[in-house]
Design a protein around this motif. Sequence first.
Motif, PDB file in Angstrom:
ATOM      1  N   ALA A  93       0.840  -1.199   0.000  1.00  0.00           N
ATOM      2  CA  ALA A  93       0.000   0.000   0.000  1.00  0.00           C
ATOM      3  C   ALA A  93       0.875   1.248   0.000  1.00  0.00           C
ATOM      4  N   LEU A  94       0.787   2.018  -1.075  1.00  0.00           N
ATOM      5  CA  LEU A  94       1.583   3.232  -1.197  1.00  0.00           C
ATOM      6  C   LEU A  94       1.055   4.346  -0.299  1.00  0.00           C
ATOM      7  N   PRO A  95       1.916   5.235   0.148  1.00  0.00           N
ATOM      8  CA  PRO A  95       1.485   6.365   0.972  1.00  0.00           C
ATOM      9  C   PRO A  95       0.486   7.275   0.254  1.00  0.00           C
ATOM     10  N   ASP A  96       0.419   7.190  -1.072  1.00  0.00           N
ATOM     11  CA  ASP A  96      -0.520   8.008  -1.838  1.00  0.00           C
ATOM     12  C   ASP A  96      -1.969   7.776  -1.414  1.00  0.00           C
ATOM     13  N   ILE A  97      -2.245   6.613  -0.848  1.00  0.00           N
ATOM     14  CA  ILE A  97      -3.607   6.330  -0.364  1.00  0.00           C
ATOM     15  C   ILE A  97      -4.035   7.398   0.626  1.00  0.00           C
ATOM     16  N   TRP A  98      -3.161   7.714   1.571  1.00  0.00           N
ATOM     17  CA  TRP A  98      -3.499   8.646   2.639  1.00  0.00           C
ATOM     18  C   TRP A  98      -3.445  10.087   2.159  1.00  0.00           C
ATOM     19  N   LEU A  99      -2.792  10.326   1.022  1.00  0.00           N
ATOM     20  CA  LEU A  99      -2.766  11.665   0.445  1.00  0.00           C
ATOM     21  C   LEU A  99      -4.011  11.930  -0.402  1.00  0.00           C
ATOM     22  N   ASP A 100      -4.683  10.846  -0.823  1.00  0.00           N
ATOM     23  CA  ASP A 100      -5.866  10.969  -1.672  1.00  0.00           C
ATOM     24  C   ASP A 100      -6.916   9.938  -1.265  1.00  0.00           C
ATOM     25  N   LEU A 101      -7.390  10.035  -0.029  1.00  0.00           N
ATOM     26  CA  LEU A 101      -8.383   9.083   0.464  1.00  0.00           C
ATOM     27  C   LEU A 101      -9.665   9.098  -0.373  1.00  0.00           C
ATOM     28  N   GLU A 102     -10.041  10.265  -0.867  1.00  0.00           N
ATOM     29  CA  GLU A 102     -11.247  10.362  -1.691  1.00  0.00           C
ATOM     30  C   GLU A 102     -11.051   9.586  -2.997  1.00  0.00           C
ATOM     31  N   GLY A 103      -9.920   9.778  -3.644  1.00  0.00           N
ATOM     32  CA  GLY A 103      -9.621   9.053  -4.876  1.00  0.00           C
ATOM     33  C   GLY A 103      -9.531   7.556  -4.651  1.00  0.00           C
ATOM     34  N   PHE A 104      -8.954   7.174  -3.530  1.00  0.00           N
ATOM     35  CA  PHE A 104      -8.855   5.761  -3.169  1.00  0.00           C
ATOM     36  C   PHE A 104     -10.253   5.160  -3.014  1.00  0.00           C
ATOM     37  N   GLY A 105     -11.124   5.885  -2.334  1.00  0.00           N
ATOM     38  CA  GLY A 105     -12.506   5.440  -2.159  1.00  0.00           C
ATOM     39  C   GLY A 105     -13.244   5.340  -3.485  1.00  0.00           C
ATOM     40  N   GLU A 106     -12.986   6.269  -4.385  1.00  0.00           N
ATOM     41  CA  GLU A 106     -13.622   6.234  -5.702  1.00  0.00           C
ATOM     42  C   GLU A 106     -13.171   5.013  -6.500  1.00  0.00           C
ATOM     43  N   LYS A 107     -11.892   4.679  -6.400  1.00  0.00           N
ATOM     44  CA  LYS A 107     -11.388   3.494  -7.112  1.00  0.00           C
ATOM     45  C   LYS A 107     -12.055   2.234  -6.560  1.00  0.00           C
ATOM     46  N   TYR A 108     -12.211   2.170  -5.253  1.00  0.00           N
ATOM     47  CA  TYR A 108     -12.864   1.006  -4.662  1.00  0.00           C
ATOM     48  C   TYR A 108     -14.339   0.949  -5.082  1.00  0.00           C
ATOM     49  N   ALA A 109     -14.976   2.096  -5.160  1.00  0.00           N
ATOM     50  CA  ALA A 109     -16.371   2.140  -5.625  1.00  0.00           C
ATOM     51  C   ALA A 109     -16.468   1.603  -7.057  1.00  0.00           C
ATOM     52  N   GLY A 110     -15.441   1.823  -7.857  1.00  0.00           N
ATOM     53  CA  GLY A 110     -15.413   1.281  -9.210  1.00  0.00           C
ATOM     54  C   GLY A 110     -15.392  -0.241  -9.207  1.00  0.00           C
ATOM     55  N   LEU A 111     -14.652  -0.824  -8.265  1.00  0.00           N
ATOM     56  CA  LEU A 111     -14.639  -2.284  -8.131  1.00  0.00           C
ATOM     57  C   LEU A 111     -16.007  -2.785  -7.680  1.00  0.00           C
ATOM     58  N   GLN A 112     -16.605  -2.088  -6.733  1.00  0.00           N
ATOM     59  CA  GLN A 112     -17.941  -2.477  -6.276  1.00  0.00           C
ATOM     60  C   GLN A 112     -18.927  -2.471  -7.427  1.00  0.00           C
TER      61      GLN A 112
END
Length: 150
Positions: A93-112
């Motif tokens: 897990a790259l630190p970018d997750i915590w720099l862009d939590l909204e983007g991370f959540g959007e990517k997961y929503a895409g999987l859902q």
Amino acid sequence: MRLLVAAALTLVPAMAVGQETAVDQALEARQGFMTMLGTNMGTLAGMAKGEISYDETQAVRAATNIQALTGYDPTMHFIEGTSTDDLQDRTEALPDIWLDLEGFGEKYAGLQQAAQGIPDAVRGGQENVGPVVEKLGGACKECHDDFRKK
């Protein structure tokens, strides 16, 4: 004396569990989650490639598992202190997750979204599994490209 020994032996595992840190728990939970996704995806990918004989029951089971798993929100297991900067070789897990939590959540929503309806989509033959794998794989790649160590 036997009761004392038995009581002591039951406390030792409980004490060990109590010493596990929040970081360890979060890491174990999310890695277990990803392993379950990957195992089920592997079944579908194997069928799509012809490496595993198409079995509708197994395909539907794997697809159902993926759909159910994506109903779970694993983002709670991405806590501060659990990136590659913090844990080096224990996580991807790259630190970018915590720099862009909204983007991370959007990517997961895409999987859902990609997982919706896939149990029905894999029915009817091997030729139906490939498009499902492509759709899911694309959603996985979207997130992995930005948030997972290469």
